[in-house]
Design a protein around this motif. Sequence first.
Motif, PDB file in Angstrom:
ATOM      1  N   LEU A  52      47.905  39.031  56.750  1.00 26.07           N
ATOM      2  CA  LEU A  52      47.397  37.846  55.391  1.00 26.07           C
ATOM      3  C   LEU A  52      47.229  38.651  54.232  1.00 26.07           C
ATOM      4  O   LEU A  52      46.661  39.620  54.138  1.00 26.07           O
ATOM      5  CB  LEU A  52      46.370  37.085  55.900  1.00 26.07           C
ATOM      6  N   ASP A  53      48.111  38.219  53.331  1.00 23.47           N
ATOM      7  CA  ASP A  53      47.406  38.712  51.765  1.00 23.47           C
ATOM      8  C   ASP A  53      46.526  37.566  51.025  1.00 23.47           C
ATOM      9  O   ASP A  53      45.865  37.982  50.181  1.00 23.47           O
ATOM     10  CB  ASP A  53      48.934  38.916  50.935  1.00 23.47           C
ATOM     11  N   ARG A  54      46.714  36.358  51.664  1.00 22.18           N
ATOM     12  CA  ARG A  54      46.030  35.081  51.000  1.00 22.18           C
ATOM     13  C   ARG A  54      45.327  34.328  52.141  1.00 22.18           C
ATOM     14  O   ARG A  54      45.945  34.309  53.150  1.00 22.18           O
ATOM     15  CB  ARG A  54      46.905  34.562  50.136  1.00 22.18           C
ATOM     16  N   ILE A  55      44.312  33.921  51.990  1.00 20.20           N
ATOM     17  CA  ILE A  55      43.565  32.765  52.836  1.00 20.20           C
ATOM     18  C   ILE A  55      43.384  31.627  52.186  1.00 20.20           C
ATOM     19  O   ILE A  55      42.901  31.558  51.319  1.00 20.20           O
ATOM     20  CB  ILE A  55      42.433  33.478  53.232  1.00 20.20           C
ATOM     21  N   ASN A  56      43.921  30.558  52.814  1.00 21.12           N
ATOM     22  CA  ASN A  56      43.957  29.285  52.528  1.00 21.12           C
ATOM     23  C   ASN A  56      42.586  28.783  53.134  1.00 21.12           C
ATOM     24  O   ASN A  56      42.723  28.645  54.495  1.00 21.12           O
ATOM     25  CB  ASN A  56      45.129  28.529  52.433  1.00 21.12           C
ATOM     26  N   LEU A  57      41.834  27.942  52.166  1.00 20.15           N
ATOM     27  CA  LEU A  57      40.676  27.225  53.114  1.00 20.15           C
ATOM     28  C   LEU A  57      40.927  25.790  52.460  1.00 20.15           C
ATOM     29  O   LEU A  57      40.963  25.410  51.376  1.00 20.15           O
ATOM     30  CB  LEU A  57      39.361  27.705  52.507  1.00 20.15           C
ATOM     31  N   LEU A 114      41.414  25.761  48.541  1.00 17.41           N
ATOM     32  CA  LEU A 114      40.849  26.943  47.860  1.00 17.41           C
ATOM     33  C   LEU A 114      41.786  28.239  48.456  1.00 17.41           C
ATOM     34  O   LEU A 114      41.647  28.459  49.690  1.00 17.41           O
ATOM     35  CB  LEU A 114      39.342  27.267  48.263  1.00 17.41           C
ATOM     36  N   VAL A 115      42.376  28.740  47.485  1.00 15.53           N
ATOM     37  CA  VAL A 115      43.285  29.833  47.922  1.00 15.53           C
ATOM     38  C   VAL A 115      42.634  31.174  47.592  1.00 15.53           C
ATOM     39  O   VAL A 115      42.357  31.459  46.438  1.00 15.53           O
ATOM     40  CB  VAL A 115      44.653  29.779  47.273  1.00 15.53           C
ATOM     41  N   VAL A 116      42.627  32.167  48.514  1.00 14.75           N
ATOM     42  CA  VAL A 116      41.788  33.275  48.372  1.00 14.75           C
ATOM     43  C   VAL A 116      42.547  34.399  48.449  1.00 14.75           C
ATOM     44  O   VAL A 116      43.440  34.564  49.393  1.00 14.75           O
ATOM     45  CB  VAL A 116      40.740  33.434  49.265  1.00 14.75           C
ATOM     46  N   ASP A 117      42.762  35.455  47.415  1.00 13.47           N
ATOM     47  CA  ASP A 117      43.380  36.706  47.405  1.00 13.47           C
ATOM     48  C   ASP A 117      42.724  37.508  48.207  1.00 13.47           C
ATOM     49  O   ASP A 117      41.441  37.854  47.830  1.00 13.47           O
ATOM     50  CB  ASP A 117      43.806  37.184  45.929  1.00 13.47           C
TER      51      ASP A 117
END
Length: 505
Positions: free
Chosen positions: A79-84, A110-113
Motif C-alpha cells: 500500500l502507498d495509500r490507505i483508504n478509511l 478519508l484517503v491517507v498517504d
Amino acid sequence: MPFTSRRLRAVLLATASVTLVAATLPAPEPLGIGDRLFPHLGNPGYDVLAYDIALTYRGRNTEPLDAVTVIDARTTAPLDRINLDFTRGTVRSVQVDGRDARFAAAGEDLVVDAPSRLPAGAPVRITVRHTSDPAGGKADGGWVPTADGLAMANQADAAHRVFPGNDHPADKAYFTFRVTAPKEFTVVAGGLPAGRTEQGGTTTWTYRTAHPMATELAQVSIGRSAVLHRAGPHGLPVRDVVPAADREKLEPWLRKTPAQLAWMERQVGPYPFETYGLLVADTETGFELETQTLSLFERSLFTGGAYPEWYVDSVMVHELAHQWFGDSVSPRSWSDLWLNEGHATWYEARYAEEHAQKPLERRMREAYARSDAWRAAGGPPARPDAPTPGHKISLFRPVVYDGSALVLYALREEIGEAAFDVLERTWVRAHRNGSATTRQFTGLASRIAGRDLTEFFDGWLYGERTPPMPGHPDWRSGTPGTAGPAPVSAEPGSGRDAGRAAKLR
C-alpha cells in the motif's frame, strides 16, 4: 527554520478539515470491497485488528465531540495509500506508525498517504485526530441524540459518520472505547468495563470488547442513566442501561432477559459474548437495533402502552437472537442480510408460539401469501434490491424479515426438525466471531441433510417467485395487495408505525 511554503503547507494540513485538504493532494478516489449493495463501504489492502476510540463529550448534543481513533491493522497487499471510511467530521491530523501523513477526502473516504510504501503482511498503526459530529444522527444514523445525551445506531453504513475505520461487517475487530464526559453523566459501551478515572469535573470511562465486532454494531451510551445488574445463565453478567427516572417502570421488562437468554441457549447453544443487556434510550429512532452486547431500544416501546406484552417480548427476543445471528456470525456481504434478519425473525416467532400461543404455522402461511409481492417489491431474500438513495435503511424490507424466516421454515420442512436443529447449532459454533456467506450456509445445510440442496436454495433464496412450500401443497402466494406486513396477530412488529421493515433491525 524560515517559514517556507513547505512549512505553510504542513500547517494547513494539520489544521484544515478533510474537505479543505482534498485540493492539495493528487486525486484520491473512494474505494470499496465490492459489496453489491454498498459499493464504497470497506476498503481493500488491510485487515483491521483493533480500534481504540477516545471521545470527549462536553454535555451538549449540538457540539462535535473531540476524538482520537487509533487503528491497528495488518496489510494484505502493498500500500502507498490507505483508504478509511469517514465523513461528517473534521480531521485535524493523521499519523501512520507515528509519522505525520498527508490526507484528503474522496467521497465518504478519508484517503491517507503512507509516509513510505507498506509491504504486504506488515503491521500498521493509523492515528486520526478528528471530531465526531452528532448533528443529523436521527436522519441517517451514527450518533442518535437522546433526551439526556447520545447513543449510537450505525447499521448499516453509518459507523463512519462517528469514527474512521473499515466500515463493513466483513472486517471485524476488537474495540476499546475511552469516553470522557462531565461527571453527572454515565457512559456505557459495548464490552466490559476496563477502568474509570476522574479529573476535575469529568470522568473517563473505558470499555473493551472480548470478541471481535463489526463497526455497525458499536455502541456508546452517554446520559443521565441508571445501570442495573443481574445474573444470566451460568452467571453471565446482564447489564441494562436506562434513563434514571424510569428504572422502576422498566424493571418488569428488564427482569425477563435472563429467561430469554436461557431460552435462546436451549435453541442454538451458549450465548456467544461476555455480557448482554438492554440500552433503553429516550429517543424515537424508528427501530430497535442489535448493537453487540447492548441492544438499543426506544423507551416508548416499553412505556407507551401501545403494544401487547407478547409483542414487546418478541421484539426483545428478536434483538437477542441477533447476538448469535448477525453479531457473532456477521454477514460477509450485505446481500447476506437475510441470514441475520431471517433468523432473528424465526426465533422471535418461535418464542411467540411457545409463550403467547401465536401459531408459527399460521404466521408462516400468511407470510407465504405475501411472499411473491414482497419479492416483487424488494427482490428475493438473498439478492435484495439496493436501498433507496438517501434512505439506506430502506434495505430492511419485509422480504428480509418474514420473507426470510419463511425460507427457514421451508428448509425445516424439507430436511426435518432434527437436521435443522443440528444445522442451526453447527452454524453458530463453526462461524463464531467471524463473517460468513449464504453459500457457506447452504453448503453446510446440504452436508447435514446428506444431499444436495442447491435446487431448493436456488428457488427459495434467488427466485422471483416463491417455490411450493414442502409439506403444504395447498399454500398459495401472490395474492394481490399483500405486499405489506402480516397482521399484528400473526407477526410481532408489524403494527409499529411504518411496519416491521422500518422498526426491527
